[in-house]
Design an enzyme around this catalytic site. Structure first.
Site, PDB file in Angstrom:
ATOM      1  N   ASP A 192      13.081  20.098  30.040  1.00  0.00           N
ATOM      2  CA  ASP A 192      11.950  20.217  29.123  1.00  0.00           C
ATOM      3  C   ASP A 192      11.938  18.889  28.385  1.00  0.00           C
ATOM      4  O   ASP A 192      12.825  18.619  27.577  1.00  0.00           O
ATOM      5  CB  ASP A 192      12.174  21.363  28.142  1.00  0.00           C
ATOM      6  CG  ASP A 192      10.968  21.545  27.238  1.00  0.00           C
ATOM      7  OD1 ASP A 192      10.449  20.535  26.719  1.00  0.00           O
ATOM      8  OD2 ASP A 192      10.536  22.686  27.033  1.00  0.00           O
ATOM      9  N   HIS A 193      10.955  18.059  28.681  1.00  0.00           N
ATOM     10  CA  HIS A 193      11.074  16.673  28.205  1.00  0.00           C
ATOM     11  C   HIS A 193      11.006  16.568  26.684  1.00  0.00           C
ATOM     12  O   HIS A 193      11.370  15.547  26.118  1.00  0.00           O
ATOM     13  CB  HIS A 193      10.056  15.759  28.893  1.00  0.00           C
ATOM     14  CG  HIS A 193       8.660  15.862  28.354  1.00  0.00           C
ATOM     15  ND1 HIS A 193       7.788  16.829  28.740  1.00  0.00           N
ATOM     16  CD2 HIS A 193       7.995  15.116  27.449  1.00  0.00           C
ATOM     17  CE1 HIS A 193       6.633  16.669  28.095  1.00  0.00           C
ATOM     18  NE2 HIS A 193       6.734  15.632  27.307  1.00  0.00           N
ATOM     19  N   GLU A 229      -3.258  17.280  21.141  1.00  0.00           N
ATOM     20  CA  GLU A 229      -3.466  16.126  22.022  1.00  0.00           C
ATOM     21  C   GLU A 229      -4.932  15.758  21.994  1.00  0.00           C
ATOM     22  O   GLU A 229      -5.791  16.649  21.972  1.00  0.00           O
ATOM     23  CB  GLU A 229      -3.090  16.479  23.458  1.00  0.00           C
ATOM     24  CG  GLU A 229      -1.634  16.817  23.639  1.00  0.00           C
ATOM     25  CD  GLU A 229      -1.338  17.138  25.090  1.00  0.00           C
ATOM     26  OE1 GLU A 229      -0.993  16.215  25.820  1.00  0.00           O
ATOM     27  OE2 GLU A 229      -1.472  18.298  25.481  1.00  0.00           O
ATOM     28  N   HIS A 266       7.860  23.732  25.464  1.00  0.00           N
ATOM     29  CA  HIS A 266       7.945  22.716  24.410  1.00  0.00           C
ATOM     30  C   HIS A 266       7.936  23.326  23.000  1.00  0.00           C
ATOM     31  O   HIS A 266       8.784  23.011  22.159  1.00  0.00           O
ATOM     32  CB  HIS A 266       6.783  21.739  24.516  1.00  0.00           C
ATOM     33  CG  HIS A 266       6.661  21.096  25.865  1.00  0.00           C
ATOM     34  ND1 HIS A 266       7.744  20.856  26.670  1.00  0.00           N
ATOM     35  CD2 HIS A 266       5.579  20.645  26.560  1.00  0.00           C
ATOM     36  CE1 HIS A 266       7.332  20.283  27.800  1.00  0.00           C
ATOM     37  NE2 HIS A 266       6.035  20.155  27.757  1.00  0.00           N
TER      38      HIS A 266
HETATM   39  C1  BG6 Z   1       3.491  18.423  29.568  1.00  0.00           C
HETATM   40  C2  BG6 Z   1       2.240  19.219  29.758  1.00  0.00           C
HETATM   41  O1  BG6 Z   1       4.628  19.206  29.810  1.00  0.00           O
HETATM   42  O2  BG6 Z   1       3.531  17.930  28.230  1.00  0.00           O
HETATM   43  C3  BG6 Z   1       1.016  18.372  29.462  1.00  0.00           C
HETATM   44  O3  BG6 Z   1       2.179  19.698  31.092  1.00  0.00           O
HETATM   45  C4  BG6 Z   1       1.117  17.769  28.089  1.00  0.00           C
HETATM   46  O4  BG6 Z   1      -0.170  19.131  29.589  1.00  0.00           O
HETATM   47  C5  BG6 Z   1       2.456  17.076  27.897  1.00  0.00           C
HETATM   48  O5  BG6 Z   1       0.068  16.842  27.949  1.00  0.00           O
HETATM   49  C6  BG6 Z   1       2.645  16.647  26.463  1.00  0.00           C
HETATM   50  O6  BG6 Z   1       3.779  15.838  26.375  1.00  0.00           O
HETATM   51  P1  BG6 Z   1       3.921  14.741  25.239  1.00  0.00           P
HETATM   52  O7  BG6 Z   1       5.287  14.199  25.411  1.00  0.00           O
HETATM   53  O8  BG6 Z   1       2.837  13.741  25.461  1.00  0.00           O
HETATM   54  O9  BG6 Z   1       3.721  15.480  23.947  1.00  0.00           O
END
Ligand code: BG6
Length: 508
Positions: A194-195, A233, A257
Protein backbone atom coordinates in the site's frame (compact mmCIF):
# COMPACT_ATOMS: atom_id res chain seq x y z
CA UNK A 1 15.00 29.09 8.29
CA UNK A 2 18.26 27.10 8.41
CA UNK A 3 17.75 23.43 7.87
CA UNK A 4 18.49 21.71 11.13
CA UNK A 5 19.25 18.47 9.38
CA UNK A 6 21.07 18.58 6.05
CA UNK A 7 19.30 16.93 3.14
CA UNK A 8 18.22 13.63 4.49
CA UNK A 9 19.72 10.81 2.53
CA UNK A 10 18.44 7.31 2.36
CA UNK A 11 20.58 5.58 4.94
CA UNK A 12 20.89 2.03 6.14
CA UNK A 13 22.69 -1.23 5.60
CA UNK A 14 23.15 -2.48 2.07
CA UNK A 15 20.27 -4.80 1.22
CA UNK A 16 20.97 -8.48 0.89
CA UNK A 17 22.11 -9.75 -2.51
CA UNK A 18 19.04 -10.53 -4.58
CA UNK A 19 17.51 -10.51 -8.04
CA UNK A 20 14.20 -8.79 -8.59
CA UNK A 21 11.70 -10.17 -11.08
CA UNK A 22 9.02 -7.74 -12.20
CA UNK A 23 5.85 -9.28 -13.62
CA UNK A 24 4.25 -6.70 -15.87
CA UNK A 25 7.63 -5.12 -16.49
CA UNK A 26 6.43 -3.23 -19.56
CA UNK A 27 3.71 -1.37 -17.64
CA UNK A 28 3.36 2.12 -16.28
CA UNK A 29 4.17 1.31 -12.67
CA UNK A 30 7.57 -0.08 -13.60
CA UNK A 31 8.74 2.94 -15.50
CA UNK A 32 7.17 5.68 -13.38
CA UNK A 33 7.75 4.34 -9.89
CA UNK A 34 9.71 1.11 -9.61
CA UNK A 35 12.64 2.08 -11.81
CA UNK A 36 13.13 5.54 -10.27
CA UNK A 37 12.95 4.01 -6.75
CA UNK A 38 15.48 1.34 -7.61
CA UNK A 39 17.78 4.02 -9.02
CA UNK A 40 17.41 6.12 -5.87
CA UNK A 41 18.20 3.14 -3.68
CA UNK A 42 21.11 2.11 -5.87
CA UNK A 43 22.66 5.56 -6.03
CA UNK A 44 22.46 5.80 -2.24
CA UNK A 45 24.45 2.59 -1.94
CA UNK A 46 21.56 0.60 -0.51
CA UNK A 47 21.40 -2.10 -3.16
CA UNK A 48 23.87 -4.97 -3.32
CA UNK A 49 26.63 -4.68 -5.90
CA UNK A 50 25.42 -5.92 -9.29
CA UNK A 51 21.79 -5.93 -8.19
CA UNK A 52 19.67 -6.63 -11.22
CA UNK A 53 16.17 -7.04 -12.56
CA UNK A 54 14.53 -9.58 -14.78
CA UNK A 55 11.43 -8.33 -16.55
CA UNK A 56 8.65 -10.83 -17.24
CA UNK A 57 5.78 -9.89 -19.54
CA UNK A 58 3.90 -10.89 -22.65
CA UNK A 59 5.43 -8.14 -24.77
CA UNK A 60 7.83 -8.98 -27.54
CA UNK A 61 11.12 -7.97 -25.94
CA UNK A 62 14.38 -9.82 -25.80
CA UNK A 63 17.44 -9.07 -23.68
CA UNK A 64 18.72 -6.41 -26.04
CA UNK A 65 15.44 -4.58 -26.67
CA UNK A 66 14.50 -4.73 -22.98
CA UNK A 67 17.82 -3.16 -22.04
CA UNK A 68 17.11 -0.40 -24.52
CA UNK A 69 13.60 0.01 -23.07
CA UNK A 70 14.94 0.33 -19.53
CA UNK A 71 17.60 2.80 -20.63
CA UNK A 72 15.01 4.93 -22.40
CA UNK A 73 12.72 5.00 -19.35
CA UNK A 74 15.55 5.69 -16.95
CA UNK A 75 16.45 8.71 -19.07
CA UNK A 76 12.83 9.84 -19.06
CA UNK A 77 11.85 9.26 -15.44
CA UNK A 78 15.04 9.52 -13.40
CA UNK A 79 16.30 13.05 -13.02
CA UNK A 80 18.74 13.13 -10.11
CA UNK A 81 22.23 12.77 -11.71
CA UNK A 82 23.60 10.05 -9.40
CA UNK A 83 20.40 8.02 -9.72
CA UNK A 84 20.42 8.46 -13.48
CA UNK A 85 23.99 7.20 -13.63
CA UNK A 86 23.01 4.16 -11.56
CA UNK A 87 20.04 3.51 -13.85
CA UNK A 88 22.14 3.62 -17.00
CA UNK A 89 24.53 1.06 -15.52
CA UNK A 90 21.63 -1.10 -14.37
CA UNK A 91 20.14 -1.02 -17.88
CA UNK A 92 23.24 -2.85 -19.14
CA UNK A 93 22.59 -5.77 -16.75
CA UNK A 94 18.82 -6.34 -16.87
CA UNK A 95 17.30 -9.37 -18.51
CA UNK A 96 13.96 -10.39 -19.88
CA UNK A 97 11.73 -13.45 -19.94
CA UNK A 98 8.78 -13.56 -22.27
CA UNK A 99 5.65 -15.54 -21.64
CA UNK A 100 1.98 -15.73 -20.82
CA UNK A 101 1.35 -15.64 -17.11
CA UNK A 102 -0.55 -18.92 -16.76
CA UNK A 103 1.66 -21.08 -18.92
CA UNK A 104 4.17 -23.21 -16.94
CA UNK A 105 6.81 -23.22 -19.69
CA UNK A 106 8.11 -19.65 -19.37
CA UNK A 107 8.46 -20.15 -15.61
CA UNK A 108 10.85 -23.03 -16.26
CA UNK A 109 12.84 -20.69 -18.48
CA UNK A 110 12.62 -17.98 -15.83
CA UNK A 111 14.04 -20.40 -13.29
CA UNK A 112 17.04 -21.15 -15.45
CA UNK A 113 17.53 -17.49 -16.24
CA UNK A 114 17.37 -16.59 -12.55
CA UNK A 115 19.99 -19.18 -11.68
CA UNK A 116 22.25 -17.92 -14.45
CA UNK A 117 21.80 -14.23 -13.61
CA UNK A 118 22.21 -14.75 -9.86
CA UNK A 119 25.40 -16.71 -10.40
CA UNK A 120 26.88 -14.31 -12.95
CA UNK A 121 26.27 -11.32 -10.65
CA UNK A 122 27.12 -13.06 -7.42
CA UNK A 123 23.67 -12.38 -6.03
CA UNK A 124 22.88 -15.62 -4.15
CA UNK A 125 19.53 -17.20 -4.84
CA UNK A 126 17.42 -14.60 -3.07
CA UNK A 127 14.52 -13.69 -5.32
CA UNK A 128 12.10 -10.82 -5.00
CA UNK A 129 9.04 -11.19 -7.23
CA UNK A 130 7.08 -8.03 -7.84
CA UNK A 131 3.55 -8.48 -9.18
CA UNK A 132 2.84 -5.28 -11.07
CA UNK A 133 0.09 -6.89 -13.15
CA UNK A 134 -3.69 -6.63 -13.19
CA UNK A 135 -5.08 -8.28 -10.03
CA UNK A 136 -6.75 -11.10 -11.97
CA UNK A 137 -3.27 -12.51 -12.57
CA UNK A 138 -2.00 -12.56 -8.97
CA UNK A 139 -3.14 -16.11 -8.11
CA UNK A 140 -2.12 -17.48 -11.49
CA UNK A 141 1.42 -16.12 -11.26
CA UNK A 142 1.89 -17.31 -7.69
CA UNK A 143 0.58 -20.76 -8.63
CA UNK A 144 3.07 -21.00 -11.46
CA UNK A 145 5.91 -19.79 -9.26
CA UNK A 146 4.98 -22.62 -6.92
CA UNK A 147 4.83 -25.22 -9.70
CA UNK A 148 8.24 -24.15 -10.97
CA UNK A 149 9.68 -24.49 -7.45
CA UNK A 150 10.64 -20.82 -7.43
CA UNK A 151 9.28 -19.90 -4.02
CA UNK A 152 10.75 -22.64 -1.88
CA UNK A 153 13.22 -21.18 0.58
CA UNK A 154 16.17 -23.54 0.77
CA UNK A 155 19.71 -23.15 2.08
CA UNK A 156 18.80 -19.87 3.79
CA UNK A 157 17.84 -18.27 0.49
CA UNK A 158 14.71 -16.19 0.66
CA UNK A 159 11.88 -15.87 -1.81
CA UNK A 160 9.46 -12.96 -1.37
CA UNK A 161 6.49 -11.73 -3.34
CA UNK A 162 5.22 -8.16 -3.43
CA UNK A 163 1.59 -7.91 -4.46
CA UNK A 164 0.24 -4.62 -5.77
CA UNK A 165 -3.16 -3.29 -4.88
CA UNK A 166 -6.07 -3.84 -5.24
CA UNK A 167 -5.97 -6.96 -3.09
CA UNK A 168 -9.37 -8.39 -4.04
CA UNK A 169 -12.48 -6.73 -5.38
CA UNK A 170 -14.62 -7.33 -2.30
CA UNK A 171 -14.55 -9.38 0.90
CA UNK A 172 -15.04 -12.78 -0.74
CA UNK A 173 -12.51 -12.26 -3.49
CA UNK A 174 -9.94 -10.97 -0.99
CA UNK A 175 -10.49 -14.06 1.18
CA UNK A 176 -10.19 -16.28 -1.86
CA UNK A 177 -6.99 -14.57 -2.97
CA UNK A 178 -5.54 -15.02 0.51
CA UNK A 179 -6.47 -18.70 0.46
CA UNK A 180 -5.00 -19.17 -3.02
CA UNK A 181 -1.69 -17.53 -2.32
CA UNK A 182 -1.18 -19.05 1.11
CA UNK A 183 -1.40 -22.47 -0.52
CA UNK A 184 1.91 -21.61 -2.15
CA UNK A 185 3.50 -18.98 0.13
CA UNK A 186 3.83 -18.49 3.85
CA UNK A 187 2.53 -15.20 5.29
CA UNK A 188 6.16 -14.15 5.87
CA UNK A 189 6.85 -14.38 2.14
CA UNK A 190 3.89 -12.15 1.21
CA UNK A 191 4.27 -8.36 1.01
CA UNK A 192 0.92 -6.69 0.21
CA UNK A 193 1.83 -3.22 -0.83
CA UNK A 194 0.00 0.00 0.00
CA UNK A 195 2.10 2.87 -1.24
CA UNK A 196 0.67 5.23 1.39
CA UNK A 197 2.80 3.37 3.90
CA UNK A 198 5.89 4.44 2.00
CA UNK A 199 5.09 8.12 2.56
CA UNK A 200 7.28 9.74 5.20
CA UNK A 201 4.40 11.80 6.56
CA UNK A 202 2.37 8.65 7.13
CA UNK A 203 5.26 6.87 8.81
CA UNK A 204 5.74 9.93 10.98
CA UNK A 205 2.32 9.45 12.55
CA UNK A 206 3.78 6.76 14.75
CA UNK A 207 6.67 9.00 15.82
CA UNK A 208 4.41 11.97 16.37
CA UNK A 209 2.01 10.09 18.60
CA UNK A 210 4.39 7.91 20.54
CA UNK A 211 7.73 9.73 20.59
CA UNK A 212 6.14 12.77 22.24
CA UNK A 213 4.72 12.83 25.71
CA UNK A 214 2.18 15.60 25.30
CA UNK A 215 -0.23 14.25 22.72
CA UNK A 216 -1.02 10.76 23.98
CA UNK A 217 -2.82 11.88 27.17
CA UNK A 218 -5.33 13.91 25.15
CA UNK A 219 -5.62 11.47 22.24
CA UNK A 220 -8.99 10.03 23.17
CA UNK A 221 -12.74 10.52 23.49
CA UNK A 222 -12.41 12.87 26.47
CA UNK A 223 -10.55 15.57 24.53
CA UNK A 224 -11.15 14.90 20.86
CA UNK A 225 -14.44 15.94 19.26
CA UNK A 226 -13.96 14.22 15.92
CA UNK A 227 -11.40 13.32 13.25
CA UNK A 228 -11.55 14.22 9.55
CA UNK A 229 -9.48 12.44 6.94
CA UNK A 230 -9.41 13.94 3.45
CA UNK A 231 -7.72 12.52 0.39
CA UNK A 232 -8.60 14.89 -2.44
CA UNK A 233 -7.22 14.74 -5.96
CA UNK A 234 -7.60 17.30 -8.70
CA UNK A 235 -6.82 14.73 -11.38
CA UNK A 236 -9.58 12.71 -13.00
CA UNK A 237 -9.22 9.05 -13.95
CA UNK A 238 -6.64 9.83 -16.63
CA UNK A 239 -5.87 6.75 -18.73
CA UNK A 240 -7.12 4.31 -16.08
CA UNK A 241 -10.80 4.33 -17.03
CA UNK A 242 -11.05 0.61 -17.65
CA UNK A 243 -9.75 -0.30 -14.19
CA UNK A 244 -11.42 2.58 -12.39
CA UNK A 245 -14.86 2.11 -13.89
CA UNK A 246 -15.07 -1.36 -12.38
CA UNK A 247 -13.48 -0.31 -9.09
CA UNK A 248 -14.75 3.15 -8.08
CA UNK A 249 -13.51 5.47 -5.37
CA UNK A 250 -14.65 3.25 -2.49
CA UNK A 251 -12.61 0.21 -3.49
CA UNK A 252 -9.75 2.28 -4.88
CA UNK A 253 -9.03 4.36 -1.79
CA UNK A 254 -10.93 3.43 1.37
CA UNK A 255 -10.06 -0.11 2.55
CA UNK A 256 -6.42 0.52 1.75
CA UNK A 257 -4.97 4.06 1.81
CA UNK A 258 -7.53 5.78 4.03
CA UNK A 259 -7.76 2.89 6.47
CA UNK A 260 -3.99 2.99 6.80
CA UNK A 261 -4.22 6.63 7.85
CA UNK A 262 -7.12 5.88 10.15
CA UNK A 263 -5.38 2.98 11.82
CA UNK A 264 -2.26 5.04 12.61
CA UNK A 265 -4.47 7.71 14.18
CA UNK A 266 -6.61 5.23 16.07
CA UNK A 267 -4.16 2.54 17.19
CA UNK A 268 -2.94 1.85 20.71
CA UNK A 269 0.81 2.12 21.41
CA UNK A 270 2.52 -1.03 20.11
CA UNK A 271 4.74 -2.91 22.54
CA UNK A 272 7.72 -2.48 20.18
CA UNK A 273 8.56 -1.40 16.66
CA UNK A 274 8.50 -4.99 15.43
CA UNK A 275 6.43 -5.57 12.32
CA UNK A 276 3.84 -7.69 14.05
CA UNK A 277 3.63 -5.55 17.16
CA UNK A 278 2.66 -2.57 15.01
CA UNK A 279 0.42 -4.54 12.71
CA UNK A 280 -1.37 -6.14 15.66
CA UNK A 281 -2.41 -2.71 16.94
CA UNK A 282 -3.43 -1.45 13.52
CA UNK A 283 -5.45 -4.60 12.91
CA UNK A 284 -7.25 -4.13 16.25
CA UNK A 285 -8.49 -0.66 15.31
CA UNK A 286 -9.73 -1.87 11.96
CA UNK A 287 -11.56 -4.71 13.67
CA UNK A 288 -13.17 -2.20 16.02
CA UNK A 289 -14.76 -0.12 13.25
CA UNK A 290 -18.50 -0.49 13.71
CA UNK A 291 -20.26 -2.57 11.09
CA UNK A 292 -22.39 -0.33 8.92
CA UNK A 293 -26.04 -1.39 8.67
CA UNK A 294 -27.91 -0.93 5.35
CA UNK A 295 -29.83 1.99 6.95
CA UNK A 296 -26.55 3.63 7.95
CA UNK A 297 -25.19 3.17 4.44
CA UNK A 298 -28.09 5.29 3.23
CA UNK A 299 -27.59 8.02 5.80
CA UNK A 300 -23.85 7.97 6.56
CA UNK A 301 -22.17 6.98 3.30
CA UNK A 302 -22.28 9.44 0.45
CA UNK A 303 -21.24 8.73 -3.13
CA UNK A 304 -20.64 11.16 -5.94
CA UNK A 305 -19.51 11.32 -9.52
CA UNK A 306 -17.88 14.32 -11.14
CA UNK A 307 -19.45 16.18 -14.00
CA UNK A 308 -17.67 18.64 -16.25
CA UNK A 309 -16.17 21.68 -14.59
CA UNK A 310 -13.12 23.87 -14.22
CA UNK A 311 -9.78 22.80 -12.75
CA UNK A 312 -6.95 25.30 -12.49
CA UNK A 313 -8.85 27.66 -14.76
CA UNK A 314 -9.28 25.12 -17.58
CA UNK A 315 -12.45 23.24 -18.51
CA UNK A 316 -12.36 19.47 -17.95
CA UNK A 317 -14.85 16.81 -19.07
CA UNK A 318 -17.19 14.90 -16.78
CA UNK A 319 -16.39 11.34 -15.70
CA UNK A 320 -18.84 9.78 -18.16
CA UNK A 321 -16.99 11.43 -21.04
CA UNK A 322 -13.60 10.05 -20.00
CA UNK A 323 -11.88 7.42 -22.18
CA UNK A 324 -13.03 3.81 -21.61
CA UNK A 325 -15.77 4.87 -19.20
CA UNK A 326 -19.30 3.71 -19.94
CA UNK A 327 -21.45 6.70 -21.00
CA UNK A 328 -24.07 5.97 -18.33
CA UNK A 329 -21.56 4.75 -15.74
CA UNK A 330 -22.82 4.47 -12.15
CA UNK A 331 -19.27 4.33 -10.75
CA UNK A 332 -18.55 6.71 -7.89
CA UNK A 333 -15.54 9.03 -8.07
CA UNK A 334 -16.22 10.51 -4.62
CA UNK A 335 -16.99 8.93 -1.25
CA UNK A 336 -17.60 10.45 2.15
CA UNK A 337 -18.62 8.55 5.25
CA UNK A 338 -18.88 8.63 8.98
CA UNK A 339 -17.32 5.77 10.88
CA UNK A 340 -17.42 4.90 14.56
CA UNK A 341 -14.71 2.95 16.34
CA UNK A 342 -16.14 0.82 19.08
CA UNK A 343 -13.37 0.68 21.62
CA UNK A 344 -12.46 2.32 24.92
CA UNK A 345 -10.41 5.14 23.41
CA UNK A 346 -12.80 6.21 20.66
CA UNK A 347 -16.27 5.41 21.96
CA UNK A 348 -18.68 8.03 20.55
CA UNK A 349 -16.08 9.93 18.49
CA UNK A 350 -16.85 10.03 14.77
CA UNK A 351 -14.22 9.65 12.09
CA UNK A 352 -15.35 11.42 8.93
CA UNK A 353 -13.46 10.32 5.85
CA UNK A 354 -13.70 11.47 2.27
CA UNK A 355 -11.91 11.04 -0.99
CA UNK A 356 -12.65 12.21 -4.49
CA UNK A 357 -11.26 12.88 -7.91
CA UNK A 358 -11.48 16.24 -9.69
CA UNK A 359 -11.64 18.20 -6.49
CA UNK A 360 -10.28 21.76 -6.40
CA UNK A 361 -6.81 20.71 -5.31
CA UNK A 362 -4.58 17.78 -4.43
CA UNK A 363 -4.66 17.47 -0.66
CA UNK A 364 -4.24 14.68 1.83
CA UNK A 365 -4.61 15.61 5.46
CA UNK A 366 -5.88 14.43 8.79
CA UNK A 367 -7.59 16.99 11.00
CA UNK A 368 -8.12 16.26 14.66
CA UNK A 369 -10.60 18.63 16.18
CA UNK A 370 -10.51 18.94 19.96
CA UNK A 371 -13.47 19.72 22.19
CA UNK A 372 -14.20 23.38 22.76
CA UNK A 373 -13.17 24.98 25.96
CA UNK A 374 -16.00 26.69 27.87
CA UNK A 375 -16.52 30.25 26.56
CA UNK A 376 -17.98 31.60 29.82
CA UNK A 377 -15.03 33.85 30.64
CA UNK A 378 -15.03 35.44 27.24
CA UNK A 379 -18.78 35.71 26.72
CA UNK A 380 -18.94 39.46 27.21
CA UNK A 381 -16.13 40.31 24.81
CA UNK A 382 -16.52 37.63 22.18
CA UNK A 383 -19.30 37.77 19.60
CA UNK A 384 -18.98 34.19 18.46
CA UNK A 385 -18.17 31.15 20.63
CA UNK A 386 -14.50 30.21 20.81
CA UNK A 387 -13.23 27.94 18.10
CA UNK A 388 -11.91 24.52 19.09
CA UNK A 389 -8.24 23.63 18.78
CA UNK A 390 -7.38 21.85 15.60
CA UNK A 391 -4.37 19.69 14.93
CA UNK A 392 -3.78 19.07 11.24
CA UNK A 393 -1.38 16.51 9.85
CA UNK A 394 -0.59 17.59 6.31
CA UNK A 395 0.36 14.49 4.37
CA UNK A 396 0.65 15.93 0.85
CA UNK A 397 1.49 17.98 -1.11
CA UNK A 398 2.36 20.14 1.88
CA UNK A 399 4.18 18.01 4.44
CA UNK A 400 3.91 19.11 8.02
CA UNK A 401 1.83 19.49 11.13
CA UNK A 402 -0.06 22.54 12.34
CA UNK A 403 -1.94 23.40 15.50
CA UNK A 404 -4.62 26.05 15.62
CA UNK A 405 -5.23 27.78 18.91
CA UNK A 406 -6.81 30.97 20.17
CA UNK A 407 -4.72 34.04 20.99
CA UNK A 408 -5.58 37.50 22.21
CA UNK A 409 -5.92 39.95 19.35
CA UNK A 410 -3.79 42.97 20.34
CA UNK A 411 -5.82 45.94 21.53
CA UNK A 412 -7.69 47.27 24.54
CA UNK A 413 -10.53 44.72 24.34
CA UNK A 414 -10.06 41.06 25.11
CA UNK A 415 -10.83 39.38 21.83
CA UNK A 416 -9.70 35.93 20.80
CA UNK A 417 -8.48 35.18 17.30
CA UNK A 418 -7.28 31.92 15.76
CA UNK A 419 -3.57 31.52 15.10
CA UNK A 420 -1.50 28.64 13.73
CA UNK A 421 1.68 27.00 14.94
CA UNK A 422 3.27 25.19 12.06
CA UNK A 423 5.98 22.62 11.46
CA UNK A 424 7.05 21.99 7.85
CA UNK A 425 9.26 19.06 6.97
CA UNK A 426 11.13 21.11 4.48
CA UNK A 427 12.28 23.62 7.10
CA UNK A 428 13.99 20.94 9.11
CA UNK A 429 14.88 18.13 6.79
CA UNK A 430 15.25 19.67 3.33
CA UNK A 431 14.19 17.87 0.21
CA UNK A 432 13.96 14.13 0.53
CA UNK A 433 14.68 11.85 -2.38
CA UNK A 434 12.11 9.43 -3.42
CA UNK A 435 8.78 8.18 -4.63
CA UNK A 436 7.78 6.37 -1.46
CA UNK A 437 8.46 3.01 -3.07
CA UNK A 438 12.13 3.13 -2.02
CA UNK A 439 11.36 2.31 1.59
CA UNK A 440 8.94 -0.41 0.61
CA UNK A 441 11.30 -2.17 -1.80
CA UNK A 442 14.19 -1.87 0.61
CA UNK A 443 12.16 -3.17 3.55
CA UNK A 444 11.08 -6.16 1.52
CA UNK A 445 14.71 -6.93 0.64
CA UNK A 446 15.51 -6.67 4.35
CA UNK A 447 12.61 -8.94 5.29
CA UNK A 448 10.77 -6.23 7.24
CA UNK A 449 7.02 -6.43 6.75
CA UNK A 450 6.07 -3.51 9.02
CA UNK A 451 4.94 -1.29 6.17
CA UNK A 452 3.00 -3.99 4.39
CA UNK A 453 -0.55 -5.12 4.91
CA UNK A 454 -1.09 -8.36 6.79
CA UNK A 455 -3.90 -10.71 5.69
CA UNK A 456 -6.15 -9.84 8.66
CA UNK A 457 -5.80 -6.10 7.99
CA UNK A 458 -6.88 -6.50 4.39
CA UNK A 459 -9.86 -8.62 5.41
CA UNK A 460 -10.91 -6.15 8.13
CA UNK A 461 -10.81 -3.33 5.57
CA UNK A 462 -13.07 -5.21 3.18
CA UNK A 463 -15.39 -6.22 6.02
CA UNK A 464 -16.12 -2.55 6.70
CA UNK A 465 -16.81 -1.57 3.10
CA UNK A 466 -18.69 -4.73 2.07
CA UNK A 467 -22.16 -3.56 3.28
CA UNK A 468 -21.66 -0.31 1.39
CA UNK A 469 -20.75 -2.17 -1.79
CA UNK A 470 -23.86 -4.33 -1.35
CA UNK A 471 -26.28 -1.45 -0.86
CA UNK A 472 -24.76 0.67 -3.59
CA UNK A 473 -24.81 -2.13 -6.14
CA UNK A 474 -28.46 -2.87 -5.30
CA UNK A 475 -29.54 0.78 -5.51
CA UNK A 476 -28.40 2.65 -8.60
CA UNK A 477 -27.31 6.21 -7.84
CA UNK A 478 -30.10 8.60 -8.68
CA UNK A 479 -28.41 11.84 -9.57
CA UNK A 480 -25.01 11.14 -11.10
CA UNK A 481 -23.10 13.30 -11.95
CA UNK A 482 -23.76 15.14 -8.72
CA UNK A 483 -20.73 17.40 -8.29
CA UNK A 484 -18.92 19.63 -10.72
CA UNK A 485 -15.22 19.11 -11.33
CA UNK A 486 -13.31 21.63 -9.27
CA UNK A 487 -15.72 21.54 -6.30
CA UNK A 488 -15.55 19.78 -2.94
CA UNK A 489 -18.05 17.03 -3.76
CA UNK A 490 -21.82 16.57 -3.55
CA UNK A 491 -23.94 18.63 -1.20
CA UNK A 492 -25.03 15.46 0.65
CA UNK A 493 -21.46 15.22 1.96
CA UNK A 494 -21.84 18.66 3.54
CA UNK A 495 -25.20 17.64 4.96
CA UNK A 496 -23.59 14.58 6.54
CA UNK A 497 -21.53 17.02 8.61
CA UNK A 498 -24.10 19.74 9.25
CA UNK A 499 -26.52 17.13 10.62
CA UNK A 500 -23.92 16.52 13.33
CA UNK A 501 -23.32 20.24 13.82
CA UNK A 502 -19.91 20.03 12.12
CA UNK A 503 -18.22 21.16 8.92
CA UNK A 504 -15.59 19.83 6.55
CA UNK A 505 -12.36 21.70 6.88
CA UNK A 506 -12.62 23.36 3.49
CA UNK A 507 -15.78 25.11 4.73
CA UNK A 508 -14.13 26.57 7.82
C1 BG6 B 1 -3.81 4.79 -6.13
C2 BG6 B 1 -5.18 4.88 -6.71
O1 BG6 B 1 -3.68 3.66 -5.31
O2 BG6 B 1 -3.56 5.96 -5.36
C3 BG6 B 1 -5.32 6.12 -7.57
O3 BG6 B 1 -5.44 3.72 -7.50
C4 BG6 B 1 -4.95 7.34 -6.78
O4 BG6 B 1 -6.63 6.24 -8.09
C5 BG6 B 1 -3.60 7.16 -6.10
O5 BG6 B 1 -4.90 8.43 -7.68
C6 BG6 B 1 -3.32 8.30 -5.15
O6 BG6 B 1 -2.00 8.21 -4.71
P1 BG6 B 1 -1.19 9.49 -4.25
O7 BG6 B 1 0.10 8.96 -3.75
O8 BG6 B 1 -1.06 10.37 -5.44
O9 BG6 B 1 -2.04 10.13 -3.19
Amino acid sequence: MTKIYDTVELRGKVAEPCVMVIFGAAGDLTKRLLLPSICNLGSNGLLPPNFTIIGFARNEYNQETFRAYIEENVKQFVTEPKALQYGLELAKRVDYAIGTFDDPKPYEQLKQLLEKVAKANNLKSNYLFYLATPPTLFSKIIDQLGVAGLVEEENKNWRRVIIEKPFGHDLDSAKLLNTDITRVLTEKQIYRIDHYLGKETVQNLLAFRFANGIFEPIWNRRYIDHVQITVAESLGVEARGSYYDSAGALRDMIPNHIFQLLSYIGMEPPISLDANAIRDEKAKVLRAIREISPEDVLSCCIRGQYGAGIINGAPVPGYRSEKVVAPGSATETYVAMKLMIDNWRWDGIPFYIRTGKRMPTRLTEIAIQFKKSPSIMFQKTQNAPLNPNLLVIHVQPEEGISLRFGAKVPGPIVRIGDVNMKFQYNDYFGARPGTGYETLLYDCMMGDGTLFQRDDMVISGWRVVEPILDVWSALAPRQFPNYDSGTWGPKEADELMTRDGRKWRNSF
